[in-house]
Design a protein around this motif. Structure first.
Motif, mmCIF file in Angstrom:
data_model
loop_
_atom_site.group_PDB
_atom_site.id
_atom_site.type_symbol
_atom_site.label_atom_id
_atom_site.label_comp_id
_atom_site.label_asym_id
_atom_site.label_seq_id
_atom_site.Cartn_x
_atom_site.Cartn_y
_atom_site.Cartn_z
ATOM 1 N N PRO A 162 -0.495 -1.906 1.133
ATOM 2 C CA PRO A 162 -0.989 -3.080 0.397
ATOM 3 C C PRO A 162 -2.482 -2.997 0.159
ATOM 4 N N PRO A 176 3.132 -3.368 -4.023
ATOM 5 C CA PRO A 176 3.517 -3.091 -2.645
ATOM 6 C C PRO A 176 4.130 -4.318 -1.972
ATOM 7 N N GLY A 178 3.809 -5.259 0.976
ATOM 8 C CA GLY A 178 2.812 -5.927 1.802
ATOM 9 C C GLY A 178 2.002 -6.940 1.020
ATOM 10 N N ASP A 179 1.737 -6.661 -0.248
ATOM 11 C CA ASP A 179 1.009 -7.617 -1.079
ATOM 12 C C ASP A 179 1.896 -8.799 -1.454
ATOM 13 N N HIS A 182 1.799 -11.036 1.455
ATOM 14 C CA HIS A 182 0.510 -11.744 1.455
ATOM 15 C C HIS A 182 0.569 -12.953 0.518
ATOM 16 N N GLY A 202 0.969 -5.123 -9.031
ATOM 17 C CA GLY A 202 -0.236 -4.601 -8.414
ATOM 18 C C GLY A 202 -1.435 -4.783 -9.326
#
Length: 213
Positions: A162, A176, A178-179, A182, A202
């Motif tokens: 991320p 990603p 992970g983003d 978030h 992204g």
């Protein structure tokens, strides 16, 4: 701090979001189908609750979410059979929305897909049609509810590291996981995102700035 119930709690985005939320002081109940996944859920800070979303009635969903502050729907068939896709991504998702309304849990965050629009463009004979159609329907039901809803709609998910930044400018068709986690965690903490569908991929805009925009 709030109590959040996460459906699809063993999914990659859900686990990452669980870690972020619990690190920020929230309590997360993770609904999973397989008890063997309990240790991994606990390792990410969540408390497992065993229930197969495909088998839950409207009353079951209301009982599951009652007493929570927020619902996070991150469950999905994951490319299984078409019947399972309809059953989870459409039918179970809709029942969970109705269950939240019945139980008086106003905050509901749906992890969806960036293409979940009325004219999603997926041909009916394409294997992806059931997913696209299910997401479009579930999102529409959520928007039509009286809940404090937010639809988090990322593009294609990757396991890349991320970056903490996203955009929706056509520069990428991937983001990603992970983003995405978030964005989910920030949205759950930010009531001003209620009533919004947040499509993203992204990019280079920090998540907090993107959400404010």
């Amino acid at each position: 701090m709030s109590n959040v119930i996460v459906f699809g709690g063993h999914g990659k985005v859900a686990l990452l979001a669980t870690r972020l939320l619990t690190d920020r002081g929230h309590t997360v109940t993770s609904v999973i189908r397989n008890a063997d996944q309990s240790d991994e859920v606990r390792a990410h800070g969540g408390e497992p609750r065993i229930a197969d979303v495909q088998e839950q009635s409207l009353t079951d969903f209301a009982d599951l979410v009652r007493g929570q502050d927020a619902v996070l729907w991150s469950a999905g068939a994951g490319g299984g059979s078409v019947d399972r896709t309809w059953a989870i991504d459409r039918d179970a998702a809709v029942l969970s929305i109705q269950g939240a309304a019945r139980a008086g849990v106003d905050r509901y965050v749906m992890v969806s897909w960036s293409g979940s629009e009325l004219d999603h463009g997926i041909p009916q004979d394409d294997d992806f049609f059931a997913y696209a159609q299910s997401k479009m329907i579930a999102d529409a039901v959520l928007r039509d509810s009286d809940l404090q809803w937010t639809v988090v709609a990322p593009s294609t998910l990757t396991d890349d590291e991320p970056t903490g930044s996203v955009d929706w400018d056509g520069s990428s068709s991937q983001v990603p996981r992970g983003d995405v986690a978030h964005v989910v965690a920030d949205v759950l903490e930010d009531p001003s995102t209620a009533g919004r569908t947040i499509r993203f991929n992204g990019g280079s805009t920090p998540v907090a700035d993107f959400l404010r925009g």
